[in-house]
Design a protein around this motif. Structure first.
Motif, PDB file in Angstrom:
ATOM      1  N   TYR A 133      -3.147   7.831   5.014  1.00 18.87           N
ATOM      2  CA  TYR A 133      -3.286   6.220   5.677  1.00 18.87           C
ATOM      3  C   TYR A 133      -2.836   6.045   6.600  1.00 18.87           C
ATOM      4  N   VAL A 137       0.571  -1.357   0.020  1.00 13.22           N
ATOM      5  CA  VAL A 137       0.075   0.343  -0.200  1.00 13.22           C
ATOM      6  C   VAL A 137       0.801   1.180   0.127  1.00 13.22           C
ATOM      7  N   LEU A 146      -9.738   3.955  -4.673  1.00  7.98           N
ATOM      8  CA  LEU A 146      -9.138   4.834  -5.057  1.00  7.98           C
ATOM      9  C   LEU A 146      -8.893   5.002  -6.356  1.00  7.98           C
ATOM     10  N   THR A 204      -8.814  11.403  -1.787  1.00  2.00           N
ATOM     11  CA  THR A 204      -8.546  11.229  -1.868  1.00  2.00           C
ATOM     12  C   THR A 204      -7.327  10.768  -0.817  1.00  2.00           C
ATOM     13  N   ALA A 228      -8.046   6.708   1.714  1.00  2.00           N
ATOM     14  CA  ALA A 228      -6.531   6.031   2.791  1.00  2.00           C
ATOM     15  C   ALA A 228      -6.941   6.680   4.028  1.00  2.00           C
ATOM     16  N   THR A 257      -1.554  12.312   0.987  1.00  2.00           N
ATOM     17  CA  THR A 257      -2.400  10.650   1.248  1.00  2.00           C
ATOM     18  C   THR A 257      -1.343   9.477   2.042  1.00  2.00           C
ATOM     19  N   MET A 262      -8.862   0.261  -1.373  1.00  4.44           N
ATOM     20  CA  MET A 262      -7.770  -0.231  -2.809  1.00  4.44           C
ATOM     21  C   MET A 262      -8.561   0.009  -4.173  1.00  4.44           C
ATOM     22  N   LEU A 282       0.221   3.869  -3.554  1.00  5.21           N
ATOM     23  CA  LEU A 282      -0.596   5.273  -3.084  1.00  5.21           C
ATOM     24  C   LEU A 282       1.120   6.045  -3.534  1.00  5.21           C
TER      25      LEU A 282
END
Length: 394
Positions: A43, A18, A82, A94, A98, A39, A79, A22
């Motif tokens: 997350y 991830v 996104l 976005t 996340a 982002t 995911m 990302l």
């Protein structure tokens, strides 16, 4: 234990893909380092708040497997979402998505690791910690490498889909984990339980030394995560090639984690953590001198060898300096601090790298690692002085 390591490694594989994916996805669609950093931070940042709460709940509940599986289900759904919004909607959407996936992120590291003392006899913990470090290392090796390969040969969009698939497979493995009884007291108020885990981390100098060092390490690593893809431009490589640097770093790390895992039984684990992070910083200081990608890969491998003993020693510090009833809270709270620090590092990296350039950013990372080791020494100093006074009185 095979089912445990399979479930943990699959979950960590998805998670390790991830962070790197990302960054690639946002850079590929928006070419904005600031949004990529924001982002990545979004997350990871929620974990700073959720980690202590999740840990207190884990110590009190028999439903650990359900919590671990739910985390993976949310990750896969986010995911895929996104894919539809990055570059095609307002920028704030976005990082918001996340953040949803990151809310239960401490489950991936602390949630699994906190189970070890319940699954393994005390005399087998050193070996189990080495394999646990190998699980993290294997996921960290395969995650960026898989993301880099798929992004370079197919597309970054397909890499996102692979994350969702890995998350789904991890759910299947999680269902095979044993159900464990609650470790904490059912009669303790929940808020007091949360505070108890935090207080133990703060008041235990040796555990505090390990936690401060490893947390600062992750903050610096967040800067590195943003720096490396952009640094590839100076070496004539695609940005996705940065994934192979992470692979080389983790190959070295997993090697010494397995071969030198016994250090945690011969030295105090917090000392191993501090020395390994300092050595890692010294090794990374020469990365800006690399003029070819091959040389930088070699440097990354050597750096990983020096950093490798840190992770099993970090696990050992949590286990040795915390009672069984606090394992969930200590593990997830420490994990949340590490994840939160990484989030702040990524946000800082997104702002720093465009201003100073990648070569200077790498030097900042090296200095940050040395500072992390120094902070660990300071954080554990009180315990060292108390121990010395007690020895002299004896």
């Amino acid at each position: 234990m095979l089912s445990y390591y399979l479930a943990a490694t699959l979950a960590r594989l998805a998670d390790e893909m991830v962070a790197f994916t990302l960054v690639l996805l946002v850079l590929d669609r928006t070419d904005s380092p600031a949004l990529a950093g924001a982002t990545g931070a979004a997350y990871a940042l929620p974990a700073m708040a959720t980690g202590p709460l999740l840990g207190a709940w884990l110590d009190r509940t028999p439903y650990r497997r359900s919590a671990l599986a739910l985390n993976q289900a949310v990750l896969g759904a986010v995911m895929l979402s996104l894919l539809a919004v990055v570059g095609h909607s307002a920028d704030w959407i976005t990082p918001t998505l996340a953040a949803v996936a990151g809310a239960t992120l401490p489950m991936v590291s602390g949630g699994f690791t906190s189970m070890l003392p319940s699954l393994v006899p005390r005399d087998g913990l050193a070996r189990a910690n080495s394999f646990e470090a190998a699980s993290f290392g294997a996921a960290t090796i395969a995650g960026p490498a898989t993301a880099a390969t798929i992004a370079a040969t197919v597309s970054v969009d397909v890499a996102v889909v692979v994350i969702a698939v890995a998350a789904a497979l991890s759910i299947c493995a999680i269902t095979r984990l044993p159900a464990l009884p609650p470790a904490g007291s059912d009669g303790e108020p929940f808020l007091a339980s949360v505070i108890g885990g935090l207080a133990h981390l703060v008041r235990t100098p040796r555990l505090r030394a390990s936690t401060v060092t490893s947390t600062a390490l992750m903050g610096v690593t967040g800067i590195l995560l943003i720096t490396l893809p952009l640094h590839m431009d100076s070496l004539g490589m695609p940005r996705s090639a940065a994934g192979y640097l992470w692979t080389a770093l983790e190959v070295g790390s997993i090697t010494t984690a397995l071969l030198l895992g016994g250090l945690q039984t011969r030295w105090r684990p917090e000392h191993v953590v501090v020395v390994a992070v300092a050595a890692y910083g010294l090794a990374l200081a020469v990365w800006p001198l690399a003029t070819t990608f091959a040389v930088l890969v070699l440097m990354a491998g050597v750096s990983g060898l020096l950093e490798g003993p840190m992770l099993p020693a970090m696990f050992a510090a949590r286990q040795q300096y915390s009672p069984q009833s606090l394992q969930g809270r200590v593990s997830t709270t420490a994990a949340s601090l590490r994840v939160g620090a990484s989030a702040l590092g990524q946000a800082a990296g997104g702002l720093l790298v465009p201003v100073v350039g990648t070569h200077k950013a790498l030097l900042v990372v090296a200095l940050g690692l040395l500072a992390a080791a120094g902070l660990g020494v300071v954080a554990g100093g009180r315990q060292s002085r108390m121990t010395e006074r007690e020895r002299l009185r004896g």
